[in-house]
Motif scaffolding. Structure first.
Motif, mmCIF file in Angstrom:
data_model
loop_
_atom_site.group_PDB
_atom_site.id
_atom_site.type_symbol
_atom_site.label_atom_id
_atom_site.label_comp_id
_atom_site.label_asym_id
_atom_site.label_seq_id
_atom_site.Cartn_x
_atom_site.Cartn_y
_atom_site.Cartn_z
ATOM 1 N N GLU A 228 0.833 -1.202 0.000
ATOM 2 C CA GLU A 228 0.000 0.000 0.000
ATOM 3 C C GLU A 228 0.866 1.250 0.000
ATOM 4 O OE1 GLU A 228 -1.789 3.524 1.520
ATOM 5 O OE2 GLU A 228 -0.390 2.317 2.745
ATOM 6 N N THR A 229 1.953 1.219 0.773
ATOM 7 C CA THR A 229 2.824 2.387 0.860
ATOM 8 C C THR A 229 3.544 2.649 -0.450
ATOM 9 O OG1 THR A 229 3.172 1.959 3.224
ATOM 10 C CG2 THR A 229 4.723 3.440 2.138
ATOM 11 N N LEU A 230 4.101 1.605 -1.050
ATOM 12 C CA LEU A 230 4.850 1.823 -2.288
ATOM 13 C C LEU A 230 3.945 2.317 -3.412
ATOM 14 C CD1 LEU A 230 4.525 -0.710 -4.593
ATOM 15 C CD2 LEU A 230 5.730 -1.947 -2.775
ATOM 16 N N MET A 231 2.671 1.923 -3.406
ATOM 17 C CA MET A 231 1.760 2.409 -4.437
ATOM 18 C C MET A 231 1.455 3.890 -4.247
ATOM 19 S SD MET A 231 1.552 -0.029 -6.460
ATOM 20 C CE MET A 231 0.415 0.793 -7.579
ATOM 21 N N ARG A 232 1.503 4.376 -3.009
ATOM 22 C CA ARG A 232 1.267 5.808 -2.747
ATOM 23 C C ARG A 232 2.406 6.678 -3.254
ATOM 24 N NH1 ARG A 232 1.382 7.174 2.542
ATOM 25 N NH2 ARG A 232 1.487 5.113 3.531
ATOM 26 N N PHE A 233 3.572 6.057 -3.467
ATOM 27 C CA PHE A 233 4.759 6.840 -3.834
ATOM 28 C C PHE A 233 5.337 6.410 -5.184
ATOM 29 C CE2 PHE A 233 4.523 7.189 0.781
ATOM 30 C CZ PHE A 233 4.718 8.543 0.980
ATOM 31 N N ARG A 234 4.502 5.883 -6.088
ATOM 32 C CA ARG A 234 5.026 5.396 -7.362
ATOM 33 C C ARG A 234 5.640 6.498 -8.216
ATOM 34 N NH1 ARG A 234 6.933 1.468 -6.115
ATOM 35 N NH2 ARG A 234 7.347 0.722 -8.207
ATOM 36 N N PRO B 178 13.030 10.388 -1.995
ATOM 37 C CA PRO B 178 12.638 9.631 -0.807
ATOM 38 C C PRO B 178 11.142 9.733 -0.524
ATOM 39 C CG PRO B 178 14.582 10.971 -0.364
ATOM 40 C CD PRO B 178 14.052 11.412 -1.695
ATOM 41 N N ARG B 179 10.613 8.675 0.071
ATOM 42 C CA ARG B 179 9.238 8.687 0.566
ATOM 43 C C ARG B 179 9.164 9.485 1.853
ATOM 44 N NH1 ARG B 179 10.794 3.550 -0.228
ATOM 45 N NH2 ARG B 179 11.109 3.360 2.015
ATOM 46 N N LYS C 297 6.891 0.698 9.874
ATOM 47 C CA LYS C 297 7.837 0.140 10.838
ATOM 48 C C LYS C 297 8.098 -1.327 10.522
ATOM 49 C CE LYS C 297 8.231 -0.718 15.847
ATOM 50 N NZ LYS C 297 7.523 -0.583 17.150
ATOM 51 N N LEU C 298 9.374 -1.734 10.621
ATOM 52 C CA LEU C 298 9.828 -3.105 10.411
ATOM 53 C C LEU C 298 9.810 -3.535 8.949
ATOM 54 C CD1 LEU C 298 8.344 -4.855 13.582
ATOM 55 C CD2 LEU C 298 10.624 -3.868 13.244
ATOM 56 N N THR C 299 9.802 -2.554 8.046
ATOM 57 C CA THR C 299 9.966 -2.855 6.625
ATOM 58 C C THR C 299 11.357 -3.415 6.360
ATOM 59 O OG1 THR C 299 8.388 -1.202 5.833
ATOM 60 C CG2 THR C 299 10.175 -1.776 4.332
ATOM 61 N N VAL C 300 11.418 -4.482 5.564
ATOM 62 C CA VAL C 300 12.693 -4.984 5.057
ATOM 63 C C VAL C 300 12.946 -4.272 3.733
ATOM 64 C CG1 VAL C 300 13.934 -6.998 4.187
ATOM 65 C CG2 VAL C 300 12.441 -7.211 6.189
ATOM 66 N N ARG D 84 8.785 3.718 12.135
ATOM 67 C CA ARG D 84 8.105 4.277 10.978
ATOM 68 C C ARG D 84 8.707 5.640 10.652
ATOM 69 N NH1 ARG D 84 1.560 5.458 10.396
ATOM 70 N NH2 ARG D 84 1.639 6.124 8.191
ATOM 71 N N GLY D 85 8.868 5.933 9.366
ATOM 72 C CA GLY D 85 9.414 7.232 9.007
ATOM 73 C C GLY D 85 9.746 7.323 7.528
ATOM 74 N N ALA D 86 10.410 8.395 7.173
ATOM 75 C CA ALA D 86 10.800 8.624 5.780
ATOM 76 C C ALA D 86 11.832 7.587 5.357
ATOM 77 C CB ALA D 86 11.364 10.031 5.626
ATOM 78 N N GLY D 87 11.983 7.421 4.037
ATOM 79 C CA GLY D 87 12.977 6.462 3.564
ATOM 80 C C GLY D 87 13.011 6.404 2.054
ATOM 81 N N GLY D 88 14.096 5.856 1.527
ATOM 82 C CA GLY D 88 14.253 5.756 0.089
ATOM 83 C C GLY D 88 14.596 4.372 -0.403
ATOM 84 N N TYR D 89 14.758 3.401 0.515
ATOM 85 C CA TYR D 89 15.091 2.052 0.092
ATOM 86 C C TYR D 89 13.873 1.374 -0.539
ATOM 87 C CZ TYR D 89 19.739 1.693 2.265
ATOM 88 O OH TYR D 89 21.072 1.839 2.567
#
Length: 291
Positions: free
Chosen positions: A104-110, A177-178, A183-186, A199-204
């Motif tokens: 769901e998160t990655l689709m918000r930031f495509r 970056p998103r 939280k706990l994303t691999v 949980r927070g910002a990130g670019g991986y």
């Protein structure tokens, strides 16, 4: 290796063993870091290790900057021929790949991604030459991963897979970056994997999620009561794919205080690994069989 020494402000000495973040550089950095700690230099208040470097914090009222720099540099030669074996542990980390939360998160930031047409796993599989996502995930968890540093965000481990350099899985970070990562994303960026401790910002790139907390400042989680950060440099990780039911069962056990991570002691020998990567990896992972 070309060790570089520099000052970081008024209270830090930064030591970079090599620009290339290799296992060899990690072991030299570890050896030199341990030598600095054992020297018990007056005024040293903290030593923070990283992938192929470390930073020494000192009190300038106790020791002058030039003096601490000279003391650290004097220890380098012995560290270059230092220990290449590490008594450590292998840890099994459950991962729910293609979970609904990171999806769901990655689709918000495509619009911030190199390939908006698919998922992060679709993109990673394609650019690494795998036929499909399932084959990529199999390659991702088939070999162990080495924790080379912990930090940037509290408790966050940086890991790279223990395979030959030409077999490293590599994926660039997002173009921008998103502003959100569960939280706990691999995640994965460059050749490094990580687990987002908060949980927070990130670019991986986001591949999945683990139900297993790795950072607890309240120290109420059963396996984090002695120390709030789970990982330490030199740890070895074996990813274990789980489905939604297994993810939820582990999360419930953690909430109930009954979950015990699967951990086994191992010795990592750098020379043995260089001589036989596949055999050494198999032996390391076999240590979990008796847990």
């Amino acid at each position: 290796m070309k060790t570089r020494y520099s000052f970081g402000g008024d209270e830090h000495v930064y030591v970079e063993i090599d620009e290339e973040m290799s296992l060899e550089a990690f072991f030299v950095a570890l050896s030199l870091r341990n030598a600095v700690a054992a020297a018990d230099i007056p005024g040293v208040t903290e030593i923070c290790p990283a992938n192929a470097s470390f930073e020494v914090r000192f009190d300038p009222d106790v020791i002058a900057p030039d003096d601490i720099m000279a003391r650290v540099q004097a220890l380098e030669q012995a560290a270059l021929s230092g220990e290449r074996r590490l008594d450590t542990r292998i840890i099994e980390i459950p991962v729910y790949f293609q979970d609904p939360w990171t999806q769901e998160t990655l689709m918000r930031f495509r619009e911030r991604h190199q390939d908006p047409s698919g998922s992060d796993l679709d993109y990673a599989a394609r650019i690494n030459g795998y036929d499909d996502v399932a084959t990529f995930i199999e390659a991702y968890h088939a070999q162990p991963w080495f924790v080379s540093m912990v930090g940037f965000v509290s408790g966050l481990p940086f890991l790279y897979q223990l395979v030959a350099r030409d077999r490293q899985i590599q994926v660039p970070k997002y173009l921008r970056p998103r502003t959100d990562t569960p939280k706990l994303t691999v995640g994965h960026g460059g050749c490094f994997g990580c687990i987002y401790s908060v949980r927070g910002a990130g670019g991986y790139q986001m591949f999945g999620i683990t139900p297993m907390p790795i950072y607890d400042p309240t120290q109420t989680i059963s396996y984090l009561r002695e120390f709030m950060v789970f990982f330490r440099p030199g740890d070895i990780v074996k990813w274990k794919p789980v489905d939604r039911a297994e993810h939820d069962r582990i999360a419930a056990d953690i909430a109930a205080g009954t979950y015990v991570p699967r951990i086994a002691p191992v010795t990592f020998d750098l020379d043995a690994w260089n001589a036989d990567i596949a055999g050494t990896n198999a032996k390391i992972m076999e240590a979990l069989n008796g847990v």
